[in-house]
Design an enzyme around this catalytic site. Structure first.
Site, PDB file in Angstrom:
ATOM      1  N   ARG A 180      46.488  15.551  -4.753  1.00  0.00           N
ATOM      2  CA  ARG A 180      45.570  15.073  -3.728  1.00  0.00           C
ATOM      3  C   ARG A 180      46.339  14.109  -2.827  1.00  0.00           C
ATOM      4  NH1 ARG A 180      41.014  10.549  -3.937  1.00  0.00           N
ATOM      5  NH2 ARG A 180      40.110  11.002  -1.908  1.00  0.00           N
ATOM      6  N   LYS A 196      45.317  10.001 -11.788  1.00  0.00           N
ATOM      7  CA  LYS A 196      44.259  10.777 -12.429  1.00  0.00           C
ATOM      8  C   LYS A 196      44.795  12.188 -12.638  1.00  0.00           C
ATOM      9  CE  LYS A 196      39.489  11.416 -11.613  1.00  0.00           C
ATOM     10  NZ  LYS A 196      38.452  11.593 -10.618  1.00  0.00           N
ATOM     11  N   ASN A 239      46.105  12.977  -8.926  1.00  0.00           N
ATOM     12  CA  ASN A 239      45.606  12.093  -7.871  1.00  0.00           C
ATOM     13  C   ASN A 239      46.289  10.738  -8.087  1.00  0.00           C
ATOM     14  OD1 ASN A 239      44.181  10.516  -6.120  1.00  0.00           O
ATOM     15  ND2 ASN A 239      42.151  11.154  -6.836  1.00  0.00           N
ATOM     16  N   GLU A 281      36.222  18.041  -7.180  1.00  0.00           N
ATOM     17  CA  GLU A 281      37.414  17.972  -6.325  1.00  0.00           C
ATOM     18  C   GLU A 281      38.639  18.520  -7.041  1.00  0.00           C
ATOM     19  OE1 GLU A 281      37.402  14.487  -3.445  1.00  0.00           O
ATOM     20  OE2 GLU A 281      35.977  13.788  -4.939  1.00  0.00           O
ATOM     21  N   GLY A 330      24.586  11.011  -4.974  1.00  0.00           N
ATOM     22  CA  GLY A 330      23.885  12.217  -4.527  1.00  0.00           C
ATOM     23  C   GLY A 330      23.457  13.106  -5.681  1.00  0.00           C
ATOM     24  N   ARG A 379      32.284  -0.859   1.051  1.00  0.00           N
ATOM     25  CA  ARG A 379      32.744  -0.714   2.446  1.00  0.00           C
ATOM     26  C   ARG A 379      31.542  -0.797   3.389  1.00  0.00           C
ATOM     27  NH1 ARG A 379      36.109   4.738   1.738  1.00  0.00           N
ATOM     28  NH2 ARG A 379      36.147   4.365  -0.499  1.00  0.00           N
ATOM     29  N   HIS A 413      37.264  13.029   2.416  1.00  0.00           N
ATOM     30  CA  HIS A 413      36.429  13.761   1.437  1.00  0.00           C
ATOM     31  C   HIS A 413      36.382  15.261   1.737  1.00  0.00           C
ATOM     32  CE1 HIS A 413      33.832   9.888   0.806  1.00  0.00           C
ATOM     33  NE2 HIS A 413      34.774   9.965  -0.125  1.00  0.00           N
TER      34      HIS A 413
END
Ligand code: AMP
Length: 395
Positions: free
Chosen positions: A85, A14, A7, A379, A327, A235, A174
């Site tokens: 990604r 990453k 990523n 992910e 979450g 954001r 996402h």
């Protein structure tokens, strides 16, 4: 297939080396502050951390150090493919793509839609190709999963020429996470994904909800850019489209300054005047900090509204899924959101909700209420799985 998942951001890479079928992870890592004096690569292998100073280098130095690290660990020969990604695939990519010169050109062509991300993704891919010339490389797009949205969900009510000439439409982001947690939720519920209507809520530093019908995205809260939709860490999410003009005139700001403030100084941070991190805000709200309380309340209110909006896209909701750092961990955000979703028949089981933290997934709804689950997103594993699929399909 052992896959190196990369990523690449503007100043970071990453890394994870993993096997998607078993979920086995050989090494994870992060190269940070690339191009600055503090540039360094850290690799984590079975609980042990190695840190390499990159001497102010950028991608080439990071990949050279990564190769050396994999050699030292005896892992280099294990790597069979590389999955990247890539943030924006525009309308060109609805599935992952094996990287060819044409694919790289198409990713470059999407740069206007993601000026901060796509050029970094391209630079990372080029450096990875030089470092690993013999390995197949695949681009997995954040936007691809949402290419199944119907036109009624992806069009904005703006002049048609903006769409035709400049690609102004809703794309969503996402996608890798929403696709993964939808599959996981179906597995946990013991039901075929093709028969389920799910609302997935990815709540991390960035936040979005998605309506997943039979495994396909039919609507999502992010749009042309990852700024639309929910309140996020820094954001703003949705604001009046007239706000740019108003605040630019009133505060004497340039368009760039307004955009930067909406991306980096807004959201939970802007509302609370304190922090973007939900842990900090929950602690401060507990001590009576009014800004922290307000930030969490607005976050939850907008989230519940967005989930209800996704119900319109689906017609009927079989389950609601929470994922992402917030979450997966915030008992209070989940409980407050479900309390606002009585209209969908939601209701929390307090004990089950309290247990679903720190990587413990599960059903958190009370019996007879809208089935609600906490699912861990992954992910990297999804990118590795998609990479293998693309290579098998010859895509
Ligand atoms: P992510 O981008 O998915 O890594 O999510 C990062 C965000 O998750 C952080 O900014 C926090 O707001 C939130 N988070 C992480 N751990 C917790 C926790 N234990 N309780 C509440 N929020 C958390």
């Amino acid at each position: 297939m052992w896959t190196l998942v990369l990523n690449c951001g503007s100043s970071s890479v990453k890394v994870a080396l993993l096997e998607p079928d078993t979920g086995a992870v050989a090494v994870t890592g992060l190269a940070e502050r690339l191009g600055t004096a503090g540039a360094a690569l850290r690799l984590d292998v079975s609980g042990e951390r190695r840190v390499v100073d990159l001497g102010g280098g950028s991608y080439p130095a990071a990949f050279a150090a990564l190769l050396a690290g994999l050699d030292e660990l005896g892992l280099r020969a294990q790597v069979q493919a590389i999955g990247h990604r890539v943030v924006h695939g525009g309308e060109a990519f609805s599935v992952p793509a094996t990287i060819t010169p044409e694919v790289l050109d198409a990713i470059r062509a999407c740069s206007a839609l993601a000026p901060l991300h796509n050029p970094a993704n391209v630079a990372g891919i080029e450096a990875a190709q030089q470092a690993f010339p013999a390995l197949p490389q695949v681009a997995v797009f954040d936007t691809a999963f949402h290419q199944t949205m119907p036109e009624v969900a992806y069009r904005y009510a703006v002049p048609e020429a903006w769409y035709r000439q400049h690609g102004v439409r809703r794309y969503g982001f996402h996608g890798t996470s929403h696709a993964w947690v939808a599959q996981e939720a179906a597995r946990m519920l013991g039901r075929p994904l093709t028969e389920l209507n799910l609302v997935t809520a990815h709540l991390g530093n960035g936040c979005s909800v998605c309506a997943v019908q039979g495994g396909r995205s039919v609507d999502t809260s992010m749009g042309l850019t990852p700024l639309e939709g929910l309140v996020m860490g820094t954001r703003s999410g949705d604001v009046d489209p007239g706000l740019h003009d108003f605040i630019a005139r009133q505060a004497g700001l340039s368009l760039d300054q307004v955009t930067a403030a909406l991306n980096r100084e807004s959201g939970l941070l802007g509302l609370s005047g304190l922090a973007s991190d939900v842990r900090e805000l929950e602690a401060a709200a507990g001590r009576g900090h009014a800004g922290a309380r307000l930030a969490l309340d607005v976050f939850v209110y907008r989230l519940a509204q967005a989930v209800a909006g996704m119900a319109v896209a689906l017609g009927q909701v079989d389950a609601l899924v929470f994922t992402g750092g917030i979450g997966e961990n915030s008992v209070t955000v989940r409980a407050a959101t479900l309390a606002r979703l009585g209209v969908l028949g939601a209701g929390v089981d307090d004990d089950a909700n309290a247990r679903a933290v720190r990587g413990t997934p599960g059903v958190i709804s009370a019996p007879g209420r809208l089935t609600t689950l906490v699912v861990n997103t992954d992910e990297e594993r999804m990118i590795a799985r998609e990479t293998a699929r693309a290579l098998e399909a010859g895509a």
